[in-house]
Design an enzyme around this catalytic site. Structure first.
Site, PDB file in Angstrom:
ATOM      1  N   TYR A  31      28.074  45.879 -74.281  1.00 20.76           N
ATOM      2  CA  TYR A  31      28.357  46.934 -73.305  1.00 20.76           C
ATOM      3  C   TYR A  31      27.079  47.540 -72.749  1.00 20.76           C
ATOM      4  CZ  TYR A  31      28.732  51.796 -71.858  1.00 20.76           C
ATOM      5  OH  TYR A  31      28.574  52.971 -71.179  1.00 20.76           O
ATOM      6  N   CYS A  61      35.712  19.036 -57.702  1.00 19.60           N
ATOM      7  CA  CYS A  61      35.830  20.505 -57.778  1.00 19.60           C
ATOM      8  C   CYS A  61      35.085  21.173 -56.622  1.00 19.60           C
ATOM      9  CB  CYS A  61      35.246  21.021 -59.096  1.00 19.60           C
ATOM     10  SG  CYS A  61      35.745  20.063 -60.532  1.00 19.60           S
TER      11      CYS A  61
HETATM   12  C1  LIG Z   1      39.998  19.929 -54.890  1.00 18.89           C
HETATM   13  C2  LIG Z   1      39.817  19.898 -56.370  1.00 18.89           C
HETATM   14  C3  LIG Z   1      39.214  20.952 -57.022  1.00 18.89           C
HETATM   15  C4  LIG Z   1      39.055  20.926 -58.419  1.00 18.89           C
HETATM   16  N1  LIG Z   1      38.459  21.984 -59.039  1.00 18.89           N
HETATM   17  C5  LIG Z   1      38.300  21.967 -60.392  1.00 18.89           C
HETATM   18  C6  LIG Z   1      37.647  23.029 -61.060  1.00 18.89           C
HETATM   19  O1  LIG Z   1      37.229  24.000 -60.427  1.00 18.89           O
HETATM   20  N2  LIG Z   1      37.521  22.966 -62.420  1.00 18.89           N
HETATM   21  C7  LIG Z   1      37.958  21.890 -63.142  1.00 18.89           C
HETATM   22  O2  LIG Z   1      37.809  21.866 -64.384  1.00 18.89           O
HETATM   23  N3  LIG Z   1      38.568  20.845 -62.515  1.00 18.89           N
HETATM   24  C8  LIG Z   1      38.743  20.849 -61.174  1.00 18.89           C
HETATM   25  N4  LIG Z   1      39.337  19.783 -60.537  1.00 18.89           N
HETATM   26  C9  LIG Z   1      39.826  18.666 -61.347  1.00 18.89           C
HETATM   27  C10 LIG Z   1      38.719  17.658 -61.648  1.00 18.89           C
HETATM   28  O3  LIG Z   1      38.103  17.259 -60.452  1.00 18.89           O
HETATM   29  C11 LIG Z   1      39.341  16.461 -62.347  1.00 18.89           C
HETATM   30  O4  LIG Z   1      39.983  16.918 -63.502  1.00 18.89           O
HETATM   31  C12 LIG Z   1      38.314  15.408 -62.727  1.00 18.89           C
HETATM   32  O5  LIG Z   1      37.704  14.877 -61.601  1.00 18.89           O
HETATM   33  C13 LIG Z   1      39.003  14.290 -63.505  1.00 18.89           C
HETATM   34  O6  LIG Z   1      38.101  13.287 -63.782  1.00 18.89           O
HETATM   35  P1  LIG Z   1      38.627  11.811 -64.094  1.00 18.89           P
HETATM   36  O7  LIG Z   1      37.427  10.986 -64.270  1.00 18.89           O
HETATM   37  O8  LIG Z   1      39.637  11.853 -65.165  1.00 18.89           O
HETATM   38  O9  LIG Z   1      39.445  11.380 -62.790  1.00 18.89           O
HETATM   39  P2  LIG Z   1      38.995  11.269 -61.272  1.00 18.89           P
HETATM   40  O10 LIG Z   1      37.940  12.247 -60.938  1.00 18.89           O
HETATM   41  O11 LIG Z   1      40.251  11.292 -60.479  1.00 18.89           O
HETATM   42  O12 LIG Z   1      38.349   9.823 -61.193  1.00 18.89           O
HETATM   43  C14 LIG Z   1      39.107   8.671 -61.335  1.00 18.89           C
HETATM   44  C15 LIG Z   1      38.400   7.574 -60.568  1.00 18.89           C
HETATM   45  O13 LIG Z   1      39.075   6.348 -60.817  1.00 18.89           O
HETATM   46  C16 LIG Z   1      39.088   5.604 -59.637  1.00 18.89           C
HETATM   47  N5  LIG Z   1      40.188   4.642 -59.746  1.00 18.89           N
HETATM   48  C17 LIG Z   1      41.507   4.943 -59.865  1.00 18.89           C
HETATM   49  N6  LIG Z   1      42.226   3.816 -59.993  1.00 18.89           N
HETATM   50  C18 LIG Z   1      41.342   2.791 -59.943  1.00 18.89           C
HETATM   51  C19 LIG Z   1      41.482   1.402 -60.023  1.00 18.89           C
HETATM   52  N7  LIG Z   1      42.665   0.822 -60.162  1.00 18.89           N
HETATM   53  N8  LIG Z   1      40.370   0.635 -59.936  1.00 18.89           N
HETATM   54  C20 LIG Z   1      39.140   1.218 -59.786  1.00 18.89           C
HETATM   55  N9  LIG Z   1      38.960   2.547 -59.698  1.00 18.89           N
HETATM   56  C21 LIG Z   1      40.043   3.323 -59.787  1.00 18.89           C
HETATM   57  C22 LIG Z   1      39.264   6.635 -58.534  1.00 18.89           C
HETATM   58  O14 LIG Z   1      38.811   6.165 -57.301  1.00 18.89           O
HETATM   59  C23 LIG Z   1      38.444   7.801 -59.073  1.00 18.89           C
HETATM   60  O15 LIG Z   1      37.127   7.787 -58.571  1.00 18.89           O
HETATM   61  C24 LIG Z   1      39.495  19.786 -59.150  1.00 18.89           C
HETATM   62  C25 LIG Z   1      40.102  18.712 -58.481  1.00 18.89           C
HETATM   63  C26 LIG Z   1      40.263  18.763 -57.116  1.00 18.89           C
HETATM   64  C27 LIG Z   1      40.896  17.590 -56.422  1.00 18.89           C
END
Ligand SMILES: Cc1cc2nc3c(=O)[nH]c(=O)nc-3n(C[C@H](O)[C@H](O)[C@H](O)COP(=O)(O)OP(=O)(O)OC[C@H]3O[C@@H](n4cnc5c(N)ncnc54)[C@H](O)[C@@H]3O)c2cc1C
Length: 456
Positions: A433, A44
C-alpha cells in the site's frame, strides 16, 4: 537412427514445443509445418494493429521462420498444410500450398498444435467476403484491406466477447460507426451480469452502439454491383444494419478435425484429449494449445480455453517431455484480462453461474470504490466481485472491472485460487500500500471483507 519430430502448427504452442524439444535433445530432427506464411505471431495484438496502436503487421511476429531455422535448427516449412494423419504408417500427408502438390512425411513423434478457429454459425450469407473472423495474420491482413480508407464507414461486430469488444474499439478508433450485436442479454458473457454492465457503459461511452438480445439472421450482399461485394446488410430479428465490414467475435472452436479423422480421442468442446504431460490417447502423438483440453483446478473438470498464456505453457510441457525431460501441465484457473477504452476487465476461477453449474453452493459479494486512495487525484473507480464456497469460505473466483491500475489485480486473486486460499486468507494477506497505488485495504481485500460478512 535419428528420431523425427513433426509439429503441425507454427504458432505459440507448436513453436514452444519445438524449441523446448530442441533444448532437451540436440539430436532430434524437428520439422514444423505451418500452413500460413508466419510463425510465432501474436494474434493477441491483432486488435491493436487494427486500431492503429501497433504500426505494422510484421511487428506482431515474435520470431520468424528463419530465426527458428538458424537459431534452433528447426526445419520450419511455412505454406505447408497437413491434410491427413496416417497413424498406421506413421506419416502425415502435406500439401504445399503455393504449388498444390502433396507429399507424405514420416514421423516418429507428432505434436498437434493446430489452434482454434473462429466459429462461423450456420447463418445464411456468412461466407460473404465482407464477413471476417479474426485468428491469424492472414485474417488481420484482410481486415486491414477492408477496414482501410474511406470505404469503411459502417462496421458491425457480431458477438460481445473479448475479441468482439477489442475489435469494436479498434474500428471506433479508425473513425468507423460501429454497432456491436450480441444475442444474449449482456456483453462479456464470461462475467456475471452486474460486472458486465460497466463494460457496456464503457463501450457506449466510446461511441459503440451496443445491441444486446439481438439475433443475427443473415448477411445479404449489396446490390450496388461491386464484385466481389463490398458490403451489404446484416439482417437481425430487430431490423437490418448496413455494413461495409462485419467482424465475427462469435467464439472459437478447437481445430481438431485432423485428429478426429485419424481416430485420436476428443473431449471437452471437441478439443483433443490430453493427459498431464500433453500426450493424447495415441502413442507418440501429443497435443498442445487451443486445440487441446485443459484441466480446470477449481471445477476439477476437463475444459477448453483458447488463450495464449495456456498455449505457451502447454507447448513448453510437451517440448520438455519430447526432449527427454519430465514436465506436467498444472492446469488452469480460468484467468483472463482485456480492456475496452480506459476500462480494464478481468476474471479468474468461476463466476457465480459457473460455480453453480459445477455444483458449488456459493456466496458472492461486490465491492465498488476507488482504485487508489480517494484523496489522490485521478483515484479511478473499480468493482471487485468475489465468489466463495459457503461453509468452507474457500475462494472460487473473482472478477474485476475498473479504470487503469485495477484489472491486473486479478493476479492476486488468481494466485489465491491457485493456492486454495480462503476469503479470510485473502483478508490477512500482506499486500502493498501507498496512496498512488491503493487504499490501505487493497480493493481485492475490501471485496474479501464484504464476502466474509456474507459468509458469517
Ligand atoms: C484477436 C485475438 C486476440 C487475442 N488476445 C489474447 C490475449 O489478449 N491473451 C491471451 O492469452 N490470448 C489471446 N488470444 C488467444 C491466443 O492468440 C491463442 O490462444 C494462441 O494463439 C493459441 O496458440 P496455438 O499455437 O494453440 O494456436 P494458433 O495461434 O491458432 O496457431 C495454430 C497454427 O496452426 C496452423 N495450422 C492449423 N492447421 C494446420 C494444418 N493442418 N497444417 C499446418 N498448419 C496448420 C495455423 O495456421 C496456426 O498458425 C487472442 C486471439 C485472438 C484471435
Amino acid at each position: 537412427m535419428t528420431t523425427r519430430l513433426v509439429v503441425i502448427g507454427g504458432d505459440a504452442a507448436g513453436m514452444s514445443a519445438a524449441t523446448n524439444a530442441r533444448r532437451g535433445n540436440p539430436e532430434l530432427e524437428i520439422v514444423a509445418l505451418e500452413k500460413s506464411d508466419w510463425t510465432s505471431y501474436s494474434a493477441c495484438g491483432i486488435p491493436y494493429l487494427a486500431g492503429g496502436d501497433v504500426g505494422e503487421l510484421e511487428d506482431l511476429v515474435v520470431r520468424t521462420p528463419n530465426e527458428f531455422r538458424s537459431q534452433h535448427r528447426i526445419d520450419v516449412r511455412t505454406g505447408h498444410e497437413v491434410r491427413a494423419i496416417d497413424l498406421d504408417r506413421r506419416r502425415v500427408e502435406v500439401r504445399v500450398v503455393a504449388q498444390s502438390r502433396t507429399f507424405s512425411l514420416p514421423f516418429d513423434e507428432l505434436v498437434l498444435a493446430t489452434g482454434a478457429e473462429p466459429w462461423r454459425p450456420e447463418i445464411p450469407g456468412i461466407d460473404a467476403s465482407w464477413v471476417l473472423g479474426v485468428q491469424t495474420l492472414t485474417d488481420a491482413q484482410r481486415l486491414l484491406e477492408l477496414g482501410e480508407g474511406s470505404r469503411c464507414h459502417d462496421v458491425v461486430v457480431v458477438g460481445g466477447g473479448y475479441i468482439g469488444l477489442e475489435m469494436a474499439e479498434a474500428f471506433v478508433q479508425r473513425g468507423a460507426k460501429v454497432t456491436l450485436v450480441e444475442g444474449s442479454d449482456q456483453v462479456m458473457g464470461t462475467l456475471d451480469p452486474d460486472l458486465a454492465e460497466p463494460v457496456r457503459a464503457a463501450l457506449e461511452g466510446k461511441g459503440v452502439i451496443v445491441r444486446t438480445g439481438v439475433k443475427v439472421l443473415g448477411f445479404e450482399d449489396d446490390q450496388r454491383g461491386a464484385a466481389p461485394a463490398s458490403g451489404g446488410v446484416v439482417v437481425t430479428d430487430a431490423g437490418a444494419l448496413r455494413a461495409d465490414l462485419v467482424v465475427l467475435g462469435t467464439g472459437v472452436r478447437p481445430r481438431s478435425q485432423l485428429a478426429a479423422a485419424a481416430g485420436i480421442g476428443l473431449g471437452a468442446k471437441g478439443a483433443i484429449t490430453v493427459d498431464r504431460r500433453q500426450r493424447t490417447d495415441t502413442e507418440g502423438v501429443w497435443a498442445a494449445g487451443d486445440c487441446a483440453t485443459a484441466y480446470h483446478r477449481i471445477s476439477q473438470r476437463r475444459t477448453h480455453v483458447a488463450l495464449g498464456t495456456v498455449a505457451n505453457k502447454m507447448g513448453r510441457v510437451a517440448g520438455i517431455n519430447l526432449g527427454g525431460g519430465y514436465a506436467t501441465f498444472a492446469g488452469i484457473v480460468g484467468t483472463a484480462i482485456t480492456k475496452v477504452c480506459e476500462v480494464g476487465i478481468a476474471r479468474t476461477g468461476l463466476t457465480e453461474r459457473e460455480a453453480a453449474e459445477a455444483g458449488f453452493v456459493t456466496v458472492a459479494s461486490t465491492w465498488s470504490g476507488t482504485v487508489r486512495s480517494g484523496y489522490m487525484p485521478d483515484a479511478g473507480w473499480v468493482k471487485v466481485k468475489l465468489v466463495a464456497e459457503r461453509g468452507t469460505g474457500r475462494l472460487l473466483g473473482g472478477q474485476i472491472v475498473g479504470t487503469e491500475g485495477s484489472a491486473k489485480r486479478i493476479d492476486t486473486v488468481a494466485t489465491a485460487l491457485w493456492a486454495g486460499l480462503s476469503v479470510q486468507d485473502l483478508i490477512d494477506a500482506d499486500l502493498a500500500y501507498a496512496p498512488p497505488f491503493s487504499s490501505v485495504w487493497d480493493p481485492v481485500q475490501r471485496a474479501a471483507r464484504a464476502t466474509a460478512r456474507q459468509l458469517s
